[in-house]
Scaffold this active site. Structure first.
Site, mmCIF file in Angstrom:
data_model
loop_
_atom_site.group_PDB
_atom_site.id
_atom_site.type_symbol
_atom_site.label_atom_id
_atom_site.label_comp_id
_atom_site.label_asym_id
_atom_site.label_seq_id
_atom_site.Cartn_x
_atom_site.Cartn_y
_atom_site.Cartn_z
ATOM 1 N N LYS A 86 -3.383 -12.156 -0.950
ATOM 2 C CA LYS A 86 -4.802 -12.384 -0.661
ATOM 3 C C LYS A 86 -5.673 -12.267 -1.918
ATOM 4 C CE LYS A 86 -6.476 -9.437 2.306
ATOM 5 N NZ LYS A 86 -7.676 -8.722 1.835
ATOM 6 N N ARG A 117 -13.058 -5.672 9.732
ATOM 7 C CA ARG A 117 -11.753 -5.064 9.966
ATOM 8 C C ARG A 117 -11.504 -4.791 11.450
ATOM 9 N NH1 ARG A 117 -9.140 -3.205 5.411
ATOM 10 N NH2 ARG A 117 -10.380 -3.076 3.499
ATOM 11 N N ARG A 155 7.539 -3.593 -6.724
ATOM 12 C CA ARG A 155 6.582 -3.657 -7.825
ATOM 13 C C ARG A 155 6.726 -2.447 -8.756
ATOM 14 N NH1 ARG A 155 1.072 -4.641 -4.363
ATOM 15 N NH2 ARG A 155 1.245 -6.882 -3.987
ATOM 16 N N ARG A 184 3.482 2.559 -8.234
ATOM 17 C CA ARG A 184 2.215 3.117 -7.766
ATOM 18 C C ARG A 184 2.401 3.750 -6.390
ATOM 19 N NH1 ARG A 184 -1.813 -1.916 -8.491
ATOM 20 N NH2 ARG A 184 -0.257 -2.722 -7.036
ATOM 21 N N ARG A 199 -0.063 1.439 5.698
ATOM 22 C CA ARG A 199 -0.999 0.332 5.504
ATOM 23 C C ARG A 199 -0.719 -0.830 6.453
ATOM 24 N NH1 ARG A 199 0.091 -0.844 -0.473
ATOM 25 N NH2 ARG A 199 -1.459 -2.498 -0.308
#
Length: 217
Positions: A14, A89, A128, A161, A172
Site C-alpha cells: 500500500k 478504519r 524483511r 524490526r 496487526r
C-alpha cells in the site's frame, strides 16, 4: 477529481502504491498520523482537541478524528483530489466520512483495496531485514545481502524490526481483519470498491490502479 481511499493489509504494498499515485496524479497523500501532527503543529481547533488526548496517552475519539479529516479535506490542495490512507478504519468512521465529504462537496470517487494471500504476506514481512545504520532494506529470500546478516553498503549488522516479527504481524493482521475488512462490504454495497491483486508485481499493480482511475474520471 480523484478522491481516493487506499486500503490493504500490512505488507500488501500500500505504501509503495500511495507514493506512485500521488506522484502521477499530483494529489495530496493524507494519512491520519501526518494529519494529526500537522493539525497539532498548526494549532487548529481540532488539532488542539486531539493534543489533549494524545498528550495524556489516550486514543483520539472518532468525533475528534472526523473533525481533523474535515479540516484537512477542506483545504485548497484537495480541490483536485486526495488520497486517504489509514482512514477510515471502522464502519462508524466510514459513515461519518460519507457525510462530511458530501457536506464539503468532495465525495469519494473510488476505494482501491490491495489484496494479498495471508501466507505470502507472512513470508514477505517476516523476511524483511533492515540496516540500523544507513536504513538500507533487505530480504532473506528476495533481496539477500552479499554476506548473510551484513549490510552491503556500510557493513552494519542487519536487524529485524519489531513490527516485522511473526508475533507482531499476527496482531496487526488480526486487527486488520476484525476492524477493516467490514469496510470492504460497506464500500462494495456502495459500488465504490475496486479489488487489486497486490501480488502481480509492483508496476502491474500500479497500471491496474491507473486503469481504474481512467474508468471513473
Amino acid at each position: 477529481m480523484l478522491n481516493i481511499i487506499l486500503m490493504g493489509p500490512p505488507g500488501a504494498g500500500k505504501g509503495t502504491q500511495a507514493k506512485k499515485i500521488i506522484a502521477a496524479y499530483d494529489i495530496p497523500h493524507i494519512s491520519t498520523g501526518d494529519m494529526f501532527r500537522e493539525a497539532m503543529a498548526n494549532k487548529t481547533p481540532a488539532g488542539l482537541l486531539a493534543a489533549e488526548y494524545i498528550n495524556k496517552g489516550l486514543l483520539v475519539p472518532d468525533d475528534v478524528t472526523i473533525k481533523l479529516v474535515k479540516e484537512r479535506l477542506a483545504k485548497d490542495d484537495c480541490a483536485k483530489g486526495f488520497l486517504l490512507d489509514g482512514f477510515p478504519r471502522t464502519i462508524p468512521q466510514a459513515e461519518a466520512l460519507e457525510t462530511l465529504t458530501k457536506e464539503i462537496n468532495r465525495p469519494i470517487s473510488a476505494v482501491v483495496n490491495i489484496t494479498a494471500d495471508k501466507e505470502v504476506l507472512v513470508k514477505r514481512i517476516t523476511g524483511r531485514r533492515v540496516c540500523p545504520a544507513c536504513g538500507a532494506p533487505f530480504h532473506i529470500e528476495t533481496l539477500k545481502p552479499k554476506v548473510e546478516g551484513v549490510c552491503d553498503y556500510c557493513g552494519a549488522t542487519l536487524i529485524q524490526r519489531k513490527d516485522d516479527t511473526l508475533e507482531s504481524l499476527a496482531v496487526r493482521l488480526n486487527a486488520y481483519e476484525n476492524q477493516t475488512l467490514p469496510l470492504v462490504k460497506f464500500y462494495e454495497e456502495r459500488g465504490l470498491l475496486h479489488d487489486v491483486d497486490g501480488l502481480i508485481g509492483l508496476e502491474e499493480v500500479f497500471k491496474t490502479i491507473c486503469d481504474i482511475f481512467e474508468e471513473i474520471k
